[in-house]
Design an enzyme around this catalytic site. Structure first.
Site, PDB file in Angstrom:
ATOM      1  N   ASP A  29       0.832  -1.206   0.000  1.00 57.10           N
ATOM      2  CA  ASP A  29       0.000   0.000   0.000  1.00 57.10           C
ATOM      3  C   ASP A  29       0.871   1.263   0.000  1.00 57.10           C
ATOM      4  OD1 ASP A  29      -2.342   1.347  -0.049  1.00 57.10           O
ATOM      5  OD2 ASP A  29      -2.875   0.987   2.040  1.00 57.10           O
ATOM      6  N   ASN A  77     -10.483  -3.026  -6.761  1.00 54.34           N
ATOM      7  CA  ASN A  77      -9.631  -2.056  -7.486  1.00 54.34           C
ATOM      8  C   ASN A  77     -10.174  -1.669  -8.871  1.00 54.34           C
ATOM      9  OD1 ASN A  77      -6.448  -3.262  -6.149  1.00 54.34           O
ATOM     10  ND2 ASN A  77      -7.719  -1.563  -5.466  1.00 54.34           N
TER      11      ASN A  77
HETATM   12  C1  FPP Z   1      -1.587   0.042  -3.700  1.00 52.71           C
HETATM   13  O1  FPP Z   1      -1.146   1.387  -3.669  1.00 52.71           O
HETATM   14  C2  FPP Z   1      -0.975  -0.701  -4.821  1.00 52.71           C
HETATM   15  C3  FPP Z   1      -1.644  -1.310  -5.866  1.00 52.71           C
HETATM   16  C4  FPP Z   1      -3.096  -1.300  -5.987  1.00 52.71           C
HETATM   17  C5  FPP Z   1      -0.939  -1.978  -6.973  1.00 52.71           C
HETATM   18  C6  FPP Z   1       0.258  -2.785  -6.574  1.00 52.71           C
HETATM   19  C7  FPP Z   1       0.831  -3.465  -7.744  1.00 52.71           C
HETATM   20  C8  FPP Z   1       2.153  -3.559  -7.997  1.00 52.71           C
HETATM   21  C9  FPP Z   1       3.198  -3.001  -7.126  1.00 52.71           C
HETATM   22  C10 FPP Z   1       2.587  -4.280  -9.240  1.00 52.71           C
HETATM   23  C11 FPP Z   1       2.835  -5.761  -9.011  1.00 52.71           C
HETATM   24  C12 FPP Z   1       3.122  -6.415 -10.315  1.00 52.71           C
HETATM   25  C13 FPP Z   1       3.271  -7.749 -10.560  1.00 52.71           C
HETATM   26  C14 FPP Z   1       3.301  -8.281 -11.933  1.00 52.71           C
HETATM   27  C15 FPP Z   1       3.397  -8.737  -9.519  1.00 52.71           C
HETATM   28  P1  FPP Z   1      -2.230   2.555  -3.755  1.00 52.71           P
HETATM   29  O2  FPP Z   1      -2.400   2.942  -5.182  1.00 52.71           O
HETATM   30  O3  FPP Z   1      -3.488   2.106  -3.076  1.00 52.71           O
HETATM   31  O4  FPP Z   1      -1.548   3.699  -2.956  1.00 52.71           O
HETATM   32  P2  FPP Z   1      -2.298   4.873  -2.149  1.00 52.71           P
HETATM   33  O5  FPP Z   1      -3.011   4.206  -1.006  1.00 52.71           O
HETATM   34  O6  FPP Z   1      -1.176   5.739  -1.708  1.00 52.71           O
HETATM   35  O7  FPP Z   1      -3.235   5.528  -3.112  1.00 52.71           O
END
Ligand code: FPP
Length: 249
Positions: A29, A77
């Site tokens: 996160d 999501n």
């Molecule tokens: C949450 O941060 C993160 C995600 C929804 C995506 C995570 C995915 C990856 C790191 C890529 C993984 C790839 C592979 C192929 C395994 P957020 O966007 O919710 O952050 P925020 O809470 O600060 O908005």
């Protein structure tokens, strides 16, 4: 492609190898907030998030941890802006295409869990290829939860079991934990011992609800793109200080 022999490297001397978690789960996160702090578009946070995940996978492999599960995309999501969803789908596909060779060299066995049928077809094809190519690799089991929801997984298992009862294949009394678990997406993988969540949120967010029954939770304020080996070391140190009783005294 020939696989390299497994060599365990550099486990920090203050960590006890026998008491490492067998399975680590991560809720990655804080990518969006990380990008915002750098004055970058949100998606750049996801890009950097992939680098952090690659480092963690390599670190788990080096230190002898047998399984890592990462929550890449939840069933909720899809509610994000379309451009972000499209970016993430394209990113997953690109990462898989780019990293497969290295995963083979490092003996990683990759697996995807979730409702994969709803993903773009080109991504489904990369997922199938990466799972097929790595299925016999003897190294870490790397599970990526994509279009995954814990409640949806439990319902999926219930439906499959109900059908077997309806067809007279099993009796309701035969439904026990082992049978139930054999219908979960994670069948065959031990439950996570340690759940790490970054960015300070204190929630499970529909992740591995059944499997997390006795997981130790480690929550850090660090945003996911900044989660590095030093942070992981801190998480493992905290884990090794816990007294795991599994409901006993
Ligand atoms: C949450 O941060 C993160 C995600 C929804 C995506 C995570 C995915 C990856 C790191 C890529 C993984 C790839 C592979 C192929 C395994 P957020 O966007 O919710 O952050 P925020 O809470 O600060 O908005």
């Amino acid at each position: 492609m020939t696989a390299k022999p497994i060599v365990l490297q550099d486990l920090p001397p203050d960590l006890e190898r026998e008491r490492l978690p067998r399975h680590v789960a991560v809720i990655m996160d804080g990518n969006g907030r990380w990008a915002k702090r750098q004055g970058l578009p949100r998606v750049m946070g996801h890009k950097r998030g992939v680098d952090a995940l690659k480092d963690l996978l390599r670190c788990c492999n080096d230190w002898g941890i047998k399984a890592l599960t990462a929550y890449a995309f939840s069933t909720e999501n899809w509610g994000r802006p379309l451009e972000e969803v499209d970016f993430l789908m394209a990113l997953f596909e690109r990462v898989l295409r780019k990293e497969l060779r290295e995963m083979m060299q490092e003996n990683v066995q990759i697996r995807f869990v979730g409702n994969l049928n709803a993903l773009p077809l080109s991504l489904q094809a990369e997922i199938e290829r990466s799972m097929a190519d790595t299925q016999n690799n003897p190294g870490i089991r790397f599970t990526v939860a994509t279009n995954y929801g814990g409640r949806q997984e439990i319902l999926h298992a219930c439906r499959a079991i109900a059908q077997q009862v309806q067809q007279g294949l099993i009796q309701p009394e035969q439904i026990d934990e082992a049978l139930f678990e054999s219908h979960l997406y994670t069948a065959g993988i031990c439950d996570p011992d340690l759940l790490i969540r970054t960015s300070g949120e204190m929630r499970i967010s529909n992740f591995l609800l059944w499997q997390m029954a006795y997981a130790e939770m480690y929550i850090t304020e660090t945003l996911w793109p900044d989660f590095d080996r030093a942070e992981f070391h801190r998480a493992l140190t905290a884990y090794q200080q816990r007294d795991r009783r599994f409901g006993k005294v």
